[in-house]
Each structure stands twice: as C-alpha cells, then as structure tokens.
Design a protein around this motif. Sequence first.
Motif, PDB file in Angstrom:
ATOM      1  N   GLY B  38      57.228 -22.455  -3.862  1.00 45.81           N
ATOM      2  CA  GLY B  38      57.364 -23.522  -4.568  1.00 45.81           C
ATOM      3  C   GLY B  38      56.422 -24.654  -4.264  1.00 45.81           C
ATOM      4  N   CYS B  39      55.971 -24.366  -3.054  1.00 47.61           N
ATOM      5  CA  CYS B  39      55.001 -25.525  -2.423  1.00 47.61           C
ATOM      6  C   CYS B  39      53.784 -25.464  -3.231  1.00 47.61           C
ATOM      7  N   PRO B  40      53.441 -26.743  -3.621  1.00 47.41           N
ATOM      8  CA  PRO B  40      52.211 -27.011  -4.484  1.00 47.41           C
ATOM      9  C   PRO B  40      50.711 -26.768  -3.799  1.00 47.41           C
ATOM     10  N   SER B  75      54.668 -33.992   1.553  1.00 46.90           N
ATOM     11  CA  SER B  75      56.054 -34.745   1.720  1.00 46.90           C
ATOM     12  C   SER B  75      56.499 -34.814   0.283  1.00 46.90           C
ATOM     13  N   CYS B  76      56.378 -33.523  -0.457  1.00 49.25           N
ATOM     14  CA  CYS B  76      57.017 -33.759  -1.965  1.00 49.25           C
ATOM     15  C   CYS B  76      58.342 -33.376  -1.881  1.00 49.25           C
ATOM     16  N   PHE B  77      58.759 -32.702  -0.848  1.00 48.38           N
ATOM     17  CA  PHE B  77      60.216 -32.423  -0.781  1.00 48.38           C
ATOM     18  C   PHE B  77      60.539 -31.155  -1.754  1.00 48.38           C
ATOM     19  N   THR B  78      59.574 -30.438  -2.380  1.00 47.37           N
ATOM     20  CA  THR B  78      60.046 -29.412  -3.397  1.00 47.37           C
ATOM     21  C   THR B  78      60.868 -28.399  -2.406  1.00 47.37           C
ATOM     22  N   CYS B  79      60.031 -27.985  -1.204  1.00 51.82           N
ATOM     23  CA  CYS B  79      60.747 -27.189  -0.685  1.00 51.82           C
ATOM     24  C   CYS B  79      62.333 -27.543  -0.275  1.00 51.82           C
ATOM     25  N   GLN B  80      62.455 -28.406   0.306  1.00 56.22           N
ATOM     26  CA  GLN B  80      63.832 -29.221   0.537  1.00 56.22           C
ATOM     27  C   GLN B  80      64.610 -28.870  -0.929  1.00 56.22           C
TER      28      GLN B  80
END
Lengths: 314, 135
Positions: B38-40, B75-80
């Motif tokens: 998912g990481c852009p 630090s988009c927090f998509t991974c989280q």
Amino acid sequence: MVNKKTKLHYYPGCTLKEKTTNLDNTTYAVMDLLGYELIEPENWTCCGAEFPLTEEKIVGLAAPVRILRQVKLEGGNEVFTVCSFCFNVLKRANEAMVTDPLKHKRINAFLKDDIAIDRVTGEKTTDFPEYNGDVSVLHLLEFIRDEIGYEKIRSLLKRDLSKVKVVPYYGCRLLRPKGKIGIDEPDDPSIFEEFLENIGCEVIDFPFKQECCGSYLSLSMPDAASEASYNILRSAELNGADVVALSCPLCYYNLDRRQDRIKEKFPEFHEMPVFFFTQLLAWALGVDEEVLGLDQHFCDPRSAIGIDKSGVEI
Amino acid sequence: MRIKLKFEENEKKFIDRVNELSGENIYSCYQCGCCSSGCPFVFEMDILPNQIIRLVQMGREEELIGSKALFLCASCFTCQSRCPKGINIANVAEAVRHLIEPKGKDYFGPQEIPVELADELPQQALVAVYRKFSK
Ligand code: SF4
Ligand code: SF4
C-alpha cells in the motif's frame, strides 16, 4: 436587529496567513455567514506541522500543547482548524495529554515556566496551570456536520454548483493514523462527500482519495512527489471529475502549484483546478469572488465554477 | 532445518533502541507485506517498508544507514492503517533516522532549498521537512 454571533476558537496555522490566505479568508467569510465570530488564541505560534513520532524527541509537543492551553485559558472548550496538518498535530498532541502520563508530565513541567507579558500593562504571568487535554480539537468539516448541520447549510445556499463535478481528496492527515484521530473511517470515509453533496456539487468517487500527495517530499524528493500527485490528478480525471476539493495547504501546493512540474515529468498531463473546500462553500453561500483568492491558483479555477475570463458569472 | 539466531551485543542494543524509540513492537511483524503493497512511494525505494522492519529485527543497522527508503517515507500512515499487527512504519523509520543521525550530517537542511522556490513554498512544508530530515 443584528443576530449576536457565537464566539468560537479558530487556529489558522502559519501557512494560512502567508501562502494560502484564500483558505483563511474564505473560512472567515463562511463562518461569519453561518453566525460565528472567530477568535484566534492569543500569541499563537506554528503547531510544528509534524507530530513527533518517537518517544524521546517530544519537545515538538510543546507548541501544540501551549496553543491548546491558551484556548483553555481563554475559556474555550473547543477549537477548530481547516488545515489538515494543524488538525492532526493538535488532535494528536491533545490525545497524548490524555493517554500518555509520561508525555503529560514532561511537557507540563516544561511549559509551566512560560512567561507571558501583557502587551498593554507589561505585566508578567508565569506558573501556568497544567493542561490535561480537555479542549476538543475539531476540523471544520466535522464542525459543519456535527454542530452546524447540513440542513442549515442547504437553507443558506445562494448559488447553484450542480455543474461542478468534484472529487473529494482527503489525503492523509484528516484520516490517519488509524485509531482515535481521523474525522472519519480511514478505509471508507464519507464526510467529505456528504459535505460536497450538501453544498450542491456533483460528487465523483475515485480510488485515490486517501492516497498521499507526496507531502513534504516535494522539497526533498520532488520527482517522487510529482509522481504521487500525478497519480491522484490523473485518477480524478479518468473518473470524470473536473475539479478537486481538499483542505490541506500542502496538498494544495503539491496538487495545484506544482502542476507545472508534474507536466514536465508527464507531458500528457492535463491541468485540473483544485479548490479548498471553504472556497466552494463560500461560493455556494454567495460570497464575492474577490474573497475567494482564485488568482493565487496555478490552474485557473474560475471557469469551473461558472466565472468567465473577464470575471463575469455565466 | 533449524537455524539459531544469535545477536551481537550491538545488534541487540540497536533492536531494543528502535523498539523503545518507535514505541512499536518490531518482533510482532510477520512479514506479510501489506505495508509495502500500500505504500505510495515504493516505486522509488531501494528496500521495501517490510524490509525496513526485517532489517531492524535482524539488527542490521549498517544496511539501514545506507538506505534511501528511510528518507522516502512521507509519514502518510497508510501502512499503519493496513498492517494486521498495527505496526506504524513511519514511527520505525523516524526512530532509525534518529539513531543513525549523529553519524552523519543533516539529510535535508535549509541549504538544500533552491532559491527560486523560496517564495512559493508553504511554511508547513519547510517546518515538516526539517522536522523529519534534519537534526
Ligand atoms: S503489514 Fe505489518 S506485519 Fe505485515 S510486513 Fe508490514 S509491518 Fe510486518
Ligand atoms: S508511512 Fe511511510 S512507509 Fe508507511 S505507507 Fe506511508 S510512506 Fe510508506
């Protein structure tokens, strides 16, 4: 008789006073029409833009906590922002004061000895009270949904936006990190769509609404940011949108002001107008064009809301 | 075949410090790869987000020092939001950056900003990029 306005704390953040005055001015204009007098916390500073992500370099919490403490000292129990970064930092800092006893203790110890000097009397205040996270931090989209209500908005609409085919772009900071922070469900949000529908736009769904635009990488890794921004705008176009609506000045910078650099990297790219949600709301509520600050945009957005080149409404 | 892993003292210390600083439990990652899918910014990364975690689990500080990926995390927090174990890789990347910082200079400081951009850059971008990538 003039209706008395409700006083409400508003934290604009530094970018809004400099590079995106269009976002600040339209916020003031719409809130005035909706019956609010905005109060900016005395001596506010930058919130720090980024919430500190590690457990040791926590001094970045001092600025947002000081801002929140000031709201409290001025008798406020809520403060709203329109910038997604400010919203995220203030909300997370507030949450940390409630849930993290160590951060609460360290930051309060640090801020206790602040000195405030009254500009008029020269009187010094120090020995500040502890801040315990009891101001609620809201984004304007939440405040509109939960406290003003869409019904009131609909009753005040002055212009028809039904020809505006718009995608809501949430980006990161309104929704994540997953948990107690976001204004809506991070995987399937709907608040922005509801807002845009209620101001009369035609809302288009698109799969990139929660993707990152590149954020601060547009400074340190400009190519990577251009590609991320391109993917978002391209997807909006392929899904049939004419314009993008957003709330973050950095997303606006990446998605609008950097369209020339996106075009350099991707020659087939088509320019697309980008609006702050408050500009669309202001337009719908009948605010004058000058207040919208449309001349600050890279991609001229006027024709998208029915203004021709000479500034006449069509 | 069983393989026994034994860490050197310094490796052990590195792993513990990343755990402590990031506030994440590095050991809970089972390398499913949801984060990386998912990481852009993976298209630019030399190692994938799940590999950042793996290298930390193995105490491989030296390999992380040279990694560009640590500086591509927005630090988009998509991974989280997608990790089944709730790991926040932005926190881990920030912790690793803090630990390797003293050994190098600022990754991105004010001297890096092209003069012609100075007028157009939003304040929050400047504050954010220095917060992330300089001491
Ligand atoms: S999604 Fe979580 S568990 Fe899976 S590889 Fe990434 S960090 Fe590890
Ligand atoms: S927080 Fe960093 S590692 Fe995680 S998805 Fe975003 S850019 Fe990738």
